[in-house]
Design a protein around this motif. Structure first.
Motif, PDB file in Angstrom:
ATOM      1  N   GLN A  15       0.845  -1.203   0.000  1.00 35.50           N
ATOM      2  CA  GLN A  15       0.000   0.000   0.000  1.00 35.50           C
ATOM      3  C   GLN A  15       0.879   1.252   0.000  1.00 35.50           C
ATOM      4  N   THR A  16       1.932   1.265   0.809  1.00 37.86           N
ATOM      5  CA  THR A  16       2.837   2.416   0.884  1.00 37.86           C
ATOM      6  C   THR A  16       3.500   2.666  -0.470  1.00 37.86           C
ATOM      7  N   LYS A  17       3.986   1.596  -1.100  1.00 39.73           N
ATOM      8  CA  LYS A  17       4.663   1.758  -2.390  1.00 39.73           C
ATOM      9  C   LYS A  17       3.686   2.204  -3.478  1.00 39.73           C
ATOM     10  N   MET A  18       2.435   1.713  -3.418  1.00 41.88           N
ATOM     11  CA  MET A  18       1.436   2.150  -4.394  1.00 41.88           C
ATOM     12  C   MET A  18       1.131   3.641  -4.194  1.00 41.88           C
ATOM     13  N   ASP A  19       1.029   4.067  -2.928  1.00 41.08           N
ATOM     14  CA  ASP A  19       0.799   5.491  -2.636  1.00 41.08           C
ATOM     15  C   ASP A  19       1.952   6.337  -3.181  1.00 41.08           C
ATOM     16  N   GLN A  20       3.189   5.818  -3.056  1.00 43.46           N
ATOM     17  CA  GLN A  20       4.354   6.544  -3.573  1.00 43.46           C
ATOM     18  C   GLN A  20       4.294   6.645  -5.095  1.00 43.46           C
ATOM     19  N   SER A  21       3.800   5.613  -5.762  1.00 40.63           N
ATOM     20  CA  SER A  21       3.657   5.657  -7.223  1.00 40.63           C
ATOM     21  C   SER A  21       2.668   6.740  -7.641  1.00 40.63           C
ATOM     22  N   ILE A  22       1.563   6.851  -6.883  1.00 39.93           N
ATOM     23  CA  ILE A  22       0.563   7.892  -7.173  1.00 39.93           C
ATOM     24  C   ILE A  22       1.183   9.272  -6.962  1.00 39.93           C
ATOM     25  N   ALA A  23       1.953   9.434  -5.871  1.00 40.24           N
ATOM     26  CA  ALA A  23       2.597  10.726  -5.590  1.00 40.24           C
ATOM     27  C   ALA A  23       3.584  11.085  -6.700  1.00 40.24           C
ATOM     28  N   ALA A  24       4.319  10.108  -7.179  1.00 38.67           N
ATOM     29  CA  ALA A  24       5.279  10.349  -8.265  1.00 38.67           C
ATOM     30  C   ALA A  24       4.545  10.774  -9.545  1.00 38.67           C
ATOM     31  N   LEU A  25       3.407  10.135  -9.814  1.00 35.34           N
ATOM     32  CA  LEU A  25       2.620  10.510 -10.992  1.00 35.34           C
ATOM     33  C   LEU A  25       2.115  11.944 -10.857  1.00 35.34           C
ATOM     34  N   LYS A  26       1.604  12.311  -9.672  1.00 35.77           N
ATOM     35  CA  LYS A  26       1.119  13.682  -9.454  1.00 35.77           C
ATOM     36  C   LYS A  26       2.238  14.686  -9.704  1.00 35.77           C
ATOM     37  N   ASN A  27       3.435  14.360  -9.218  1.00 37.27           N
ATOM     38  CA  ASN A  27       4.591  15.234  -9.402  1.00 37.27           C
ATOM     39  C   ASN A  27       4.905  15.384 -10.891  1.00 37.27           C
ATOM     40  N   THR A  28       4.911  14.276 -11.612  1.00 35.44           N
ATOM     41  CA  THR A  28       5.203  14.303 -13.049  1.00 35.44           C
ATOM     42  C   THR A  28       4.141  15.104 -13.803  1.00 35.44           C
ATOM     43  N   LEU A  29       2.875  14.859 -13.483  1.00 31.95           N
ATOM     44  CA  LEU A  29       1.798  15.573 -14.172  1.00 31.95           C
ATOM     45  C   LEU A  29       1.850  17.071 -13.893  1.00 31.95           C
ATOM     46  N   GLY A  30       2.306  17.440 -12.705  1.00 35.15           N
ATOM     47  CA  GLY A  30       2.416  18.857 -12.353  1.00 35.15           C
ATOM     48  C   GLY A  30       3.412  19.598 -13.226  1.00 35.15           C
ATOM     49  N   LYS A  31       4.362  18.878 -13.786  1.00 35.80           N
ATOM     50  CA  LYS A  31       5.390  19.509 -14.613  1.00 35.80           C
ATOM     51  C   LYS A  31       5.020  19.542 -16.093  1.00 35.80           C
ATOM     52  N   ILE A  32       3.946  18.846 -16.457  1.00 31.55           N
ATOM     53  CA  ILE A  32       3.524  18.841 -17.859  1.00 31.55           C
ATOM     54  C   ILE A  32       2.779  20.138 -18.136  1.00 31.55           C
ATOM     55  N   ARG A  33       3.175  20.797 -19.202  1.00 30.31           N
ATOM     56  CA  ARG A  33       2.663  22.124 -19.501  1.00 30.31           C
ATOM     57  C   ARG A  33       1.217  22.093 -19.984  1.00 30.31           C
ATOM     58  N   THR A  34       0.427  22.984 -19.417  1.00 24.66           N
ATOM     59  CA  THR A  34      -0.943  23.199 -19.889  1.00 24.66           C
ATOM     60  C   THR A  34      -0.980  24.632 -20.406  1.00 24.66           C
ATOM     61  N   GLY A  35      -2.134  25.149 -20.682  1.00 24.80           N
ATOM     62  CA  GLY A  35      -2.228  26.533 -21.146  1.00 24.80           C
ATOM     63  C   GLY A  35      -1.911  27.524 -20.037  1.00 24.80           C
TER      64      GLY A  35
END
Length: 190
Positions: A15-35
């Motif tokens: 569960q902890t490692k899955m939560d870390q995967s979600i956090a990593a995805l959120k971090n990555t998505l935050g850096k993807i440029r939107t308008g």
């Protein structure tokens, strides 16, 4: 995973490692440029600071001026030109403008084609996160089977544990789908 002693520990670690995967995805998505402008966009830009390359956040304050403009305020007066050059030379496709010791970074609007390309990038990141979650599920199930094989757990406990691990997996996959959908909506909004 190191040899876990109990099924509860395996579930907890998974569960902890899955939560870390979600956090990593959120971090990555935050850096993807939107308008819209986002201070996290400049996290990848590095500036020459007395001979070493440092992230822009260590030599300047990056904040939002408005929805489409970032402001970069260098901590030292002499760094403005270097920071402006680093931003211009980055692959972000932005054109910073100095106003005294403040650097304005306007975000150009994205074309329809660029928006579609960005949604493909978002989906790809989401798929990578789902693969990571499924790999964690597989590893956890293998550890539980090993406990049964070593006579540390019963087959009933194995079935229960695998069911609970599947529930964690389903929940995290749904979370990923929701994050991807929200990011696609944000990118496609004009």
């Amino acid at each position: 995973m190191a040899q876990a002693a109990t099924i509860a520990e395996i579930k907890s670690q998974t569960q902890t490692k899955m939560d870390q995967s979600i956090a990593a995805l959120k971090n990555t998505l935050g850096k993807i440029r939107t308008g819209r402008a986002n201070p996290g966009l400049l996290d990848t830009v590095h500036v020459d600071y007395y001979g070493s390359q440092v992230p822009i956040g260590q030599v300047a304050n990056v904040s939002l001026l408005d929805a489409r403009t970032l402001s970069v305020q260098p901590y030292e007066k002499g760094l403005a030109a270097k920071i402006e050059k680093a931003i211009r030379d980055s692959d972000l496709g932005v054109n910073p403008a100095s106003m005294g010791d403040l650097i304005r970074v306007p975000m150009p609007p994205m074309s329809e084609e660029r928006r579609r390309d960005m949604t493909k990038v978002v989906r790809h990141e989401g798929e990578n996160a789902k693969v990571a979650i499924r790999n964690l599920r597989r590893d956890a199930n293998e550890h539980v089977k090993k406990l049964v094989k070593d006579k540390s757990a019963s087959e009933d406990e194995q079935k229960r544990a695998e069911g609970e691990i599947q529930k964690f997996t389903d929940k995290h996959i749904n979370d990923i789908d929701a994050l991807i959908h929200a990011k696609e909506q944000e990118i496609m909004a004009v």
